[in-house]
Design an enzyme around this catalytic site. Structure first.
Site, PDB file in Angstrom:
ATOM      1  N   HIS A 173      15.989 -36.927  -8.554  1.00  0.00           N
ATOM      2  CA  HIS A 173      15.264 -37.435  -7.390  1.00  0.00           C
ATOM      3  C   HIS A 173      13.794 -37.044  -7.434  1.00  0.00           C
ATOM      4  CE1 HIS A 173      18.995 -38.798  -5.592  1.00  0.00           C
ATOM      5  NE2 HIS A 173      19.528 -37.633  -5.916  1.00  0.00           N
ATOM      6  N   TRP A 209      -2.848  -2.574  -1.687  1.00  0.00           N
ATOM      7  CA  TRP A 209      -2.561  -4.002  -1.885  1.00  0.00           C
ATOM      8  C   TRP A 209      -3.423  -4.703  -0.845  1.00  0.00           C
ATOM      9  CZ3 TRP A 209      -0.605  -8.222   0.821  1.00  0.00           C
ATOM     10  CH2 TRP A 209      -0.198  -9.309   0.044  1.00  0.00           C
ATOM     11  N   ARG A 235       3.674  -0.257  -4.912  1.00  0.00           N
ATOM     12  CA  ARG A 235       3.416  -0.824  -3.582  1.00  0.00           C
ATOM     13  C   ARG A 235       2.073  -1.530  -3.496  1.00  0.00           C
ATOM     14  NH1 ARG A 235       6.809   1.409   0.270  1.00  0.00           N
ATOM     15  NH2 ARG A 235       5.354   0.778   1.878  1.00  0.00           N
ATOM     16  N   LYS A 260      11.670 -15.093 -11.221  1.00  0.00           N
ATOM     17  CA  LYS A 260      11.411 -13.987 -12.153  1.00  0.00           C
ATOM     18  C   LYS A 260      10.375 -14.408 -13.188  1.00  0.00           C
ATOM     19  CE  LYS A 260      12.680 -11.264 -10.372  1.00  0.00           C
ATOM     20  NZ  LYS A 260      13.513 -11.114  -9.209  1.00  0.00           N
ATOM     21  N   ASN A 316      -1.621   1.929   5.889  1.00  0.00           N
ATOM     22  CA  ASN A 316      -0.753   0.912   5.283  1.00  0.00           C
ATOM     23  C   ASN A 316      -0.302   0.005   6.416  1.00  0.00           C
ATOM     24  OD1 ASN A 316       1.294  -0.549   4.053  1.00  0.00           O
ATOM     25  ND2 ASN A 316       2.759   1.107   4.169  1.00  0.00           N
ATOM     26  N   GLY A 317      -0.646  -1.277   6.324  1.00  0.00           N
ATOM     27  CA  GLY A 317      -0.260  -2.209   7.385  1.00  0.00           C
ATOM     28  C   GLY A 317      -1.410  -3.138   7.722  1.00  0.00           C
ATOM     29  N   CYS A 322       0.852  -1.182   0.000  1.00  0.00           N
ATOM     30  CA  CYS A 322       0.000   0.000   0.000  1.00  0.00           C
ATOM     31  C   CYS A 322       0.891   1.236   0.000  1.00  0.00           C
ATOM     32  CB  CYS A 322      -0.947   0.105   1.185  1.00  0.00           C
ATOM     33  SG  CYS A 322      -2.106  -1.247   1.327  1.00  0.00           S
ATOM     34  N   LYS A 365       5.649  -4.190  -4.181  1.00  0.00           N
ATOM     35  CA  LYS A 365       7.096  -4.081  -4.066  1.00  0.00           C
ATOM     36  C   LYS A 365       7.596  -4.275  -2.649  1.00  0.00           C
ATOM     37  CE  LYS A 365      11.113  -2.967  -5.773  1.00  0.00           C
ATOM     38  NZ  LYS A 365      11.692  -4.115  -6.485  1.00  0.00           N
ATOM     39  N   GLU A 412      16.342 -17.996  -8.708  1.00  0.00           N
ATOM     40  CA  GLU A 412      15.992 -16.610  -9.022  1.00  0.00           C
ATOM     41  C   GLU A 412      15.405 -16.500 -10.435  1.00  0.00           C
ATOM     42  OE1 GLU A 412      15.481 -14.064  -7.439  1.00  0.00           O
ATOM     43  OE2 GLU A 412      15.684 -12.399  -8.820  1.00  0.00           O
ATOM     44  N   GLU A 448       6.793 -14.643 -11.608  1.00  0.00           N
ATOM     45  CA  GLU A 448       6.103 -13.411 -11.228  1.00  0.00           C
ATOM     46  C   GLU A 448       5.822 -12.494 -12.412  1.00  0.00           C
ATOM     47  OE1 GLU A 448       8.290 -11.238  -8.214  1.00  0.00           O
ATOM     48  OE2 GLU A 448      10.203 -11.637  -9.165  1.00  0.00           O
TER      49      GLU A 448
END
Ligand code: F6R
Length: 612
Positions: free
Chosen positions: A508, A74, A27, A489, A100-101, A2, A607, A485, A492
């Site tokens: 395995h 968000w 955000r 990427k 925000n939170g 947010c 973010k 990584e 997302e």
């Protein structure tokens, strides 16, 4: 997550807030809203979707005001919708609030308020907190500031809140615990935001509000207080940030711009620190704590997501050259696990934003047990930077694309420098190899520039592979985390299911997935594992899998076996992830673009993850 923006002063508040919200959209972008207050006339406009949708929907409305608050969301409590969008209005309609939170005990507060006859228009914890504040104010006949102080003593969780009171159009009231809040100080005006990006074009004088602080803000007055109602002298800092750093600079997407910025960001990260000719590494945070770091019995890297991958790569490097045992922990697991921490343990907390809630709490837990905390952080003045005992900034500049790219390579550079410094101090690395690694590191920015020349080729590959539904990423040694990584990427940015695995572990289990539909991406720059990787590639080819390999220049063997290759310049294998990850960043970015997605704002993501 947010983004919040607020303004009070002689300018029109609405354009300042909307411009700021667009900068903070990284955000969260589930909904956006704004509350404007002018001479006791309080108006709220909010809408599901992006800030541009809100903007479009209120063309023609009366937007005149000199005080206002704005929010880009968000979603946590309640689906993305108009009614759950912020700002929320209190039951009386007198107060408007952005948040925000997460208010963790909101259910209990909601039950109490419901018993008193309150009804809620949204599913949010924010509306509960707002009415709780108003209820206290009405019952105690006290000021808004006082009721906020009382309310916050009952609240558990994280918040930055900003309140507008219809009866006091000359004042904004804000409070912070666990989520970021910056106040910009202009001439007869104040700006509030989750980070400095909405503020920089108006002023460079800022105050970073600390946890458990309240701010009472008028056009020409800023009062900071703690929850005990004692005044605190604001610590005014100068912003070291230019507007160009937060603009796209000719690129269509921030993510692409940030990938291409890496020759510069890596250079900036090394500048003033590495002198390859003299064989010196200058980092005050490391130098001042060299005893603690080099005598560490154990190093615990704590991070989330991409930063956690940087920690995993560092584990290989620290163990190899410093001979210190390293554990790499997901902050979210570490914080709840009652971890065993011994005297002499060092925590290295890695975070781009410096605001990731899980990482913050993990640090606090470790600190309580006496650990020494070293922060590797990008955002200057962020929470993690401030609560760490010492640290080193990554100097990657603002990273706006939601998917981390340049911040990741900058984290690696800082971690490599720290490891080299410790290894040199401990003499666990020969002088010859030390000097060779410094010179290889020095050459990295140029090599990144060189590999970026192959971006067209990678774009074509992205077009070729855009139809796949799954991908497997494999690597060995310190290129195993590069595989993780690369897979992250891809997931997302292009919404293609991808998994990263150590290449040897494939047999395995994951090998069962291999068929002619499955691309298997190898992070395989030259290393001691080269022959082993060739065998792994053979195993994939024998099962008709498609092989796409990141290889070092001149590696004709893998080049002949793979269906497609992406080449990187040769470097020492210890630091090779700095190069091998970049084609994978580009591949994911181009693939997302080829599929028509907004690569800067992937769905469901934000973010800065300031909720747990
Ligand atoms: C992925 C990504 C996230 C972050 C994670 C930690 O591209 O960006 O996985 O790495 O949320 O964030 P920071 O580094 O800000 O603590």
């Amino acid at each position: 997550m947010c983004g919040i923006v607020a303004y009070i002063g002689p300018r029109e508040a609405y354009p300042v807030i909307m411009k700021g919200l667009k900068r903070l959209e990284y955000r969260g972008y589930d909904s956006a809203g704004v509350a404007l207050l002018d001479k006791h006339n309080l108006r709220v406009f909010k809408k599901q979707g992006r800030v541009a949708v809100l903007e479009e929907s209120i063309i023609g409305e009366d937007l005149h005001a000199h005080a206002g608050i704005g929010h880009t969301r968000w979603a946590t409590h309640g689906e993305p919708s108009d009614r759950n969008a912020h700002p929320h209005l209190s039951a009386s309609g007198r107060l408007a609030m952005i948040h925000n939170g997460i208010i963790e005990n909101y259910a209990q507060l909601k039950t109490e308020l419901t018993k008193k006859g309150y009804h809620f228009k949204s599913d949010t914890d924010t509306e509960v907190l707002l009415n709780f504040i108003e209820d206290i104010q009405e019952n105690n006949q006290c000021s808004l500031e006082e009721s906020l102080r009382i309310a916050l003593k009952r609240v558990t969780g994280a918040y930055v809140i900003v309140l507008l009171d219809r009866n006091h159009p000359d004042t904004l009231i804000a409070a912070r615990k666990g989520s970021p809040l910056v106040i910009g100080i202009g001439k007869g005006e104040h700006f509030l935001a989750s980070d400095a990006s909405p503020i920089i074009e108006y002023t460079k004088e800022v105050v970073y509000v600390n946890d458990y602080e309240l701010a009472i803000i008028k056009c020409d007055e800023l009062i900071l207080k703690n929850l005990g109602n004692e005044k605190i002298t604001p610590f005014v800092q100068k912003l070291d940030l230019e507007l160009t750093a937060i603009e796209k600079g000719g690129y269509d997407h921030f993510m692409l711009k940030e990938i291409f910025e890496q020759p510069d960001t890596i250079f900036d990260c090394l500048r003033g620190r590495l002198d390859a000719a003299k064989g010196t590494i200058t980092m005050a945070g490391v130098q001042n704590n060299l005893d603690k770091l080099s005598q560490a019995k154990r190093i615990i890297m704590v991070a989330c997501g991409t930063s956690w991958h940087a920690g995993l790569i560092a584990e290989y490097i620290f163990e190899e050259i410093c001979r210190i045992p390293v554990e790499v922990e997901y902050a979210s697991e570490f914080r709840y696990r009652n971890p065993v921490i011994h005297p002499g343990d060092v925590i290295i907390a890695i975070s781009q934003s410096g605001e990731t809630a899980d990482t913050i709490v993990a640090i606090e837990k470790a600190k309580e047990q006496g650990a020494f905390i070293f922060g590797v952080v990008n955002v200057v003045g962020s929470s993690i930077a401030r609560i760490s005992d010492a640290g080193a900034y990554t100097h990657a500049g603002p990273e706006i694309g939601v998917a981390s790219t340049k911040a990741f390579t900058a984290q690696l550079v800082v971690l490599i420098l720290i490891a080299l410094k410790i290894a040199h101090e401990k003499q666990t690395l020969s002088d010859e190899r030390y000097m060779m690694l410094l010179s290889e590191l020095h050459a990295i920015p140029e090599k990144v520039k060189e590999l970026l020349h192959s971006s067209r080729h990678i774009r074509k590959l992205a077009e070729k592979y855009k139809g796949v539904s799954d991908a497997l990423y494999l690597g060995r040694g310190n290129n195993f985390p590069v595989a993780l990584e690369g897979a992250l990427k891809l997931k997302e940015i292009s919404y293609i299911h991808a998994e990263g695995y150590p290449a040897a572990e494939m047999k395995h289990g994951p090998i069962a997935l291999v068929d002619e539909q499955l691309p298997v991406v190898f992070a395989a720059p030259k290393s001691v594992y080269h022959e082993k990787l060739i065998s792994n590639i053979q195993e994939i080819k024998a099962r008709k899998g498609m092989v796409l390999a990141v290889i070092s220049e001149g590696d004709d063997v893998i080049a002949k076996m793979a269906d497609d290759i992406m080449t990187v310049p040769l470097t020492d294998e210890l630091i090779s992830p700095l190069l091998s990850v970049i084609p994978l960043q580009l591949f994911a970015c181009y693939l997302g673009m080829a599929k028509g997605f907004d690569v800067d704002k992937p769905r469901n993501l934000a973010k800065s993850v300031t909720v747990e």
